[in-house]
Design a protein around this motif. Structure first.
Motif, PDB file in Angstrom:
ATOM      1  N   THR A 123      10.839  12.476   7.122  1.00  0.00           N
ATOM      2  CA  THR A 123      11.608  11.507   6.344  1.00  0.00           C
ATOM      3  C   THR A 123      13.054  11.962   6.252  1.00  0.00           C
ATOM      4  O   THR A 123      13.352  13.134   6.445  1.00  0.00           O
ATOM      5  CB  THR A 123      11.045  11.343   4.921  1.00  0.00           C
ATOM      6  N   GLY A 124      13.918  11.041   5.958  1.00  0.00           N
ATOM      7  CA  GLY A 124      15.329  11.368   5.785  1.00  0.00           C
ATOM      8  C   GLY A 124      16.194  10.139   5.940  1.00  0.00           C
ATOM      9  O   GLY A 124      15.710   9.055   6.253  1.00  0.00           O
ATOM     10  N   PRO A 125      17.490  10.296   5.712  1.00  0.00           N
ATOM     11  CA  PRO A 125      18.421   9.176   5.844  1.00  0.00           C
ATOM     12  C   PRO A 125      18.514   8.676   7.290  1.00  0.00           C
ATOM     13  O   PRO A 125      18.108   9.359   8.224  1.00  0.00           O
ATOM     14  CB  PRO A 125      19.762   9.738   5.395  1.00  0.00           C
ATOM     15  N   ARG A 126      19.081   7.500   7.439  1.00  0.00           N
ATOM     16  CA  ARG A 126      19.256   6.915   8.770  1.00  0.00           C
ATOM     17  C   ARG A 126      20.154   7.780   9.627  1.00  0.00           C
ATOM     18  O   ARG A 126      21.076   8.429   9.141  1.00  0.00           O
ATOM     19  CB  ARG A 126      19.893   5.537   8.641  1.00  0.00           C
ATOM     20  N   ARG A 127      19.874   7.757  10.933  1.00  0.00           N
ATOM     21  CA  ARG A 127      20.718   8.372  11.962  1.00  0.00           C
ATOM     22  C   ARG A 127      20.923   9.878  11.771  1.00  0.00           C
ATOM     23  O   ARG A 127      22.007  10.402  11.951  1.00  0.00           O
ATOM     24  CB  ARG A 127      22.061   7.657  12.034  1.00  0.00           C
ATOM     25  N   THR A 128      19.844  10.580  11.374  1.00  0.00           N
ATOM     26  CA  THR A 128      19.942  12.025  11.203  1.00  0.00           C
ATOM     27  C   THR A 128      19.100  12.797  12.215  1.00  0.00           C
ATOM     28  O   THR A 128      18.974  14.012  12.102  1.00  0.00           O
ATOM     29  CB  THR A 128      19.524  12.450   9.786  1.00  0.00           C
ATOM     30  N   GLY A 129      18.498  12.088  13.186  1.00  0.00           N
ATOM     31  CA  GLY A 129      17.766  12.769  14.252  1.00  0.00           C
ATOM     32  C   GLY A 129      16.276  12.905  14.016  1.00  0.00           C
ATOM     33  O   GLY A 129      15.635  13.754  14.628  1.00  0.00           O
ATOM     34  N   LYS A 130      15.696  12.083  13.159  1.00  0.00           N
ATOM     35  CA  LYS A 130      14.262  12.171  12.892  1.00  0.00           C
ATOM     36  C   LYS A 130      13.435  11.866  14.139  1.00  0.00           C
ATOM     37  O   LYS A 130      12.506  12.606  14.459  1.00  0.00           O
ATOM     38  CB  LYS A 130      13.872  11.232  11.759  1.00  0.00           C
ATOM     39  N   SER A 131      13.756  10.801  14.826  1.00  0.00           N
ATOM     40  CA  SER A 131      13.001  10.431  16.033  1.00  0.00           C
ATOM     41  C   SER A 131      13.198  11.464  17.130  1.00  0.00           C
ATOM     42  O   SER A 131      12.250  11.834  17.833  1.00  0.00           O
ATOM     43  CB  SER A 131      13.436   9.060  16.539  1.00  0.00           C
TER      44      SER A 131
END
Length: 41
Positions: free
Chosen positions: A17-25
């Motif tokens: 989990t985390g904010p958008r566009r932080t490299g989760k995928s």
């Protein structure tokens, strides 16, 4: 990455989990490879 790899071989479900566009995928694809599922809410 080393901290993450020690948890990969457990039977627990992993959730990133985390904010958008932080490299989760990117993190998921790079570390989990074939055991990767994606759910968008």
């Amino acid at each position: 990455m080393e901290k993450l790899r020690k948890y990969l071989h457990t039977d627990l479900i992993k959730v990133i989990t985390g904010p958008r566009r932080t490299g989760k995928s990117f993190l998921a694809v790079r570390t989990l490879k074939e055991n990767f599922g994606y759910v968008k809410f």
